[in-house]
Design an enzyme around this catalytic site. Structure first.
Site, PDB file in Angstrom:
ATOM      1  N   GLY A 210       0.817  -1.203   0.000  1.00 57.66           N
ATOM      2  CA  GLY A 210       0.000   0.000   0.000  1.00 57.66           C
ATOM      3  C   GLY A 210       0.851   1.253   0.000  1.00 57.66           C
ATOM      4  N   GLU A 251      -0.100   3.142   7.003  1.00 57.81           N
ATOM      5  CA  GLU A 251      -0.294   4.148   5.950  1.00 57.81           C
ATOM      6  C   GLU A 251      -1.037   5.379   6.466  1.00 57.81           C
ATOM      7  OE1 GLU A 251       1.341   4.078   3.328  1.00 57.81           O
ATOM      8  OE2 GLU A 251       1.997   1.995   3.332  1.00 57.81           O
ATOM      9  N   VAL A 273      10.773  12.789  15.381  1.00 60.16           N
ATOM     10  CA  VAL A 273      10.088  12.377  16.606  1.00 60.16           C
ATOM     11  C   VAL A 273      11.155  12.016  17.630  1.00 60.16           C
ATOM     12  CG1 VAL A 273       8.567  10.662  17.644  1.00 60.16           C
ATOM     13  CG2 VAL A 273       8.061  11.532  15.355  1.00 60.16           C
ATOM     14  N   GLN A 279      17.207   4.919  14.065  1.00 66.73           N
ATOM     15  CA  GLN A 279      17.234   3.543  13.576  1.00 66.73           C
ATOM     16  C   GLN A 279      17.968   3.498  12.243  1.00 66.73           C
ATOM     17  OE1 GLN A 279      13.600   1.273  14.228  1.00 66.73           O
ATOM     18  NE2 GLN A 279      13.748   0.369  12.187  1.00 66.73           N
TER      19      GLN A 279
HETATM   20 ZN    ZN Z   1       5.558   3.416   4.979  1.00 66.09          ZN
HETATM   21 CA    CA Z   2      13.334   9.564  16.282  1.00 63.63          CA
END
Ligand code: ZN
Ligand code: CA
Length: 398
Positions: A210, A251, A273, A279
């Site tokens: 998607g 999504e 954030v 990561q």
């Molecule tokens: Zn994504």
């Molecule tokens: Ca972050």
């Protein structure tokens, strides 16, 4: 180039073989890059096409490019100016599901669609039963996002609707172009994108689950989600391991301005954030905790937040958004999708409390001094008085 290389490598090492992440040697890197390039042409595997689709939109729509470039700054500004955003009432997002089908299998059942709405409400209110699988270290920052979803009960003409629209087509698989949201091209036209979350469920191109359109001040045709009928809901035609409705959860995160946890556009990137760890790259399958500790030159012993809905793990391994992600989503609704704050497109309701007791009627709205007010008034606590005697205090923050 390194980022592209890494992504290509990842496709070959992780996606097709489903192996945990390992650092390949230089020789192997070159070899797998060649393989990956070849395999991309024939069988591209992509859990989520949002980044590719967004790049394409930016390239082809100058207004969108300009508007998107401003989003991060506008988001930060809103968050600074609204430190008490969490006082806000529950936001309910009206959904229209366009089922675009060629075979009977693709014409998914009402039960399957409703199962998806259930998943969304569980995941965005953190009532998902698998929340217990969130590692203890992150239980405290896992968010009830206070966002709910309903199938629209009122269509754009003001008529009653089930919120489900079925369109038979002769179109083959749908790629990431405008066909899916164009009736004359074999898809189904959008309902007004400012008012509804449009979700198209169709036979999507092989390998893709998607994609979605991130928000900005420019809302164009096709705004919403496109999801394959094999990955929508948690019953009926869904296929393991993407059979628990988390593709739509993911999504919609994009639609509300969340990036992947490894950051926008690259590895070890910034998803804007603070409480999601930096990561290195996406995770697949179902890793054990902790995974990939101390990556990206950090001293993060907890490693990746691979169970975040904005990673690429199996549906059964995802179970959380963070408070930081919640704030970013609320900012997106207030800045770019503000019609979702106040509408009468779901049984005349604007919040969960109304959905739970939708037989009662709103008599009047008053402010703290008892003066009559309008529902649209913002930044003011208001009391909603109903004919069954119940009263609710709400505040719409702007
Ligand atoms: Zn994504
Ligand atoms: Ca972050």
């Amino acid at each position: 180039m390194n980022k592209i290389l890494n992504r290509l490598l990842n496709k070959n090492t992780n996606k097709t073989l489903n192996l945990p992440h390992k650092k390949p040697t230089i020789m192997k890197r070159i070899f797998t890059l060649l393989l990956a390039t070849a395999s991309l042409i024939t069988t591209a595997q992509e859990r989520c096409g949002t980044e590719a689709h967004t790049k394409n939109l930016i390239k082809n729509n100058p207004e969108y490019a300009i508007a998107r470039a401003k989003v991060n700054a506008q988001t930060e500004k809103w968050i600074k100016e609204h430190p008490n955003h969490s006082e806000k009432t529950i936001i309910t997002i009206p959904v229209v599901v366009h089922v675009v089908w060629k075979t009977n299998t693709q014409n998914i059942s009402v039960a399957q669609i409703e199962s998806q709405i259930d998943v969304l409400n569980e995941d965005y209110r953190r009532t998902n039963i698998d929340k217990i699988n969130t590692p203890n270290i992150w239980q405290g920052i896992a968010a009830d996002s206070e966002i709910e979803f309903c199938l629209a009960t009122v269509d754009p003409n003001g008529n009653a609707t089930t919120g489900i629209e079925r369109t038979q087509t002769t179109h083959g698989q749908f790629g990431m172009n405008s066909d899916i949201h164009t009736t004359s091209a074999g898809g189904a036209d959008d309902w007004p994108n400012d008012d509804y979350l449009n979700i198209w469920v169709c036979n999507i191109q092989s390998g893709l689950l998607g994609y979605a359109t991130p928000p900005s001040n420019w809302v164009g045709d096709g705004d919403g989600l496109v999801i394959g009928y094999q990955y929508f809901g948690r019953t009926g035609t869904v296929q393991s391991p993407y059979n628990k409705g988390r593709t739509a959860t993911h999504e919609i995160g994009h639609w509300l301005n969340l990036d992947h946890v490894w950051g926008a556009w690259g590895n070890c990137g910034d998803d804007q954030v603070n409480d999601t760890p930096t990561q290195e790259q996406e995770n697949y399958s179902c890793p054990g905790f902790p995974t990939n500790a101390n990556s990206c030159s950090t001293t993060n012993a907890n490693g990746d937040m691979f169970m975040n809905y904005m990673d690429y793990t199996n549906d059964a391994c995802m179970n959380m958004f963070t408070n930081g992600q919640k704030t970013r989503m609320l900012s997106a609704i207030n800045n770019y999708r503000e019609n979702m704050l106040s509408h009468t497109l779901c049984s005349g309701s604007v919040g969960v409390s109304e959905m739970k007791s939708n037989t009662r009627k709103l008599i009047k709205v008053v402010d703290v001094l008892g003066r009559a007010s309008t529902e649209k008034q913002t930044n003011t606590p208001l009391f909603y008085i109903y004919d069954d005697g119940s009263v609710e205090k709400k505040m719409i923050i702007e």
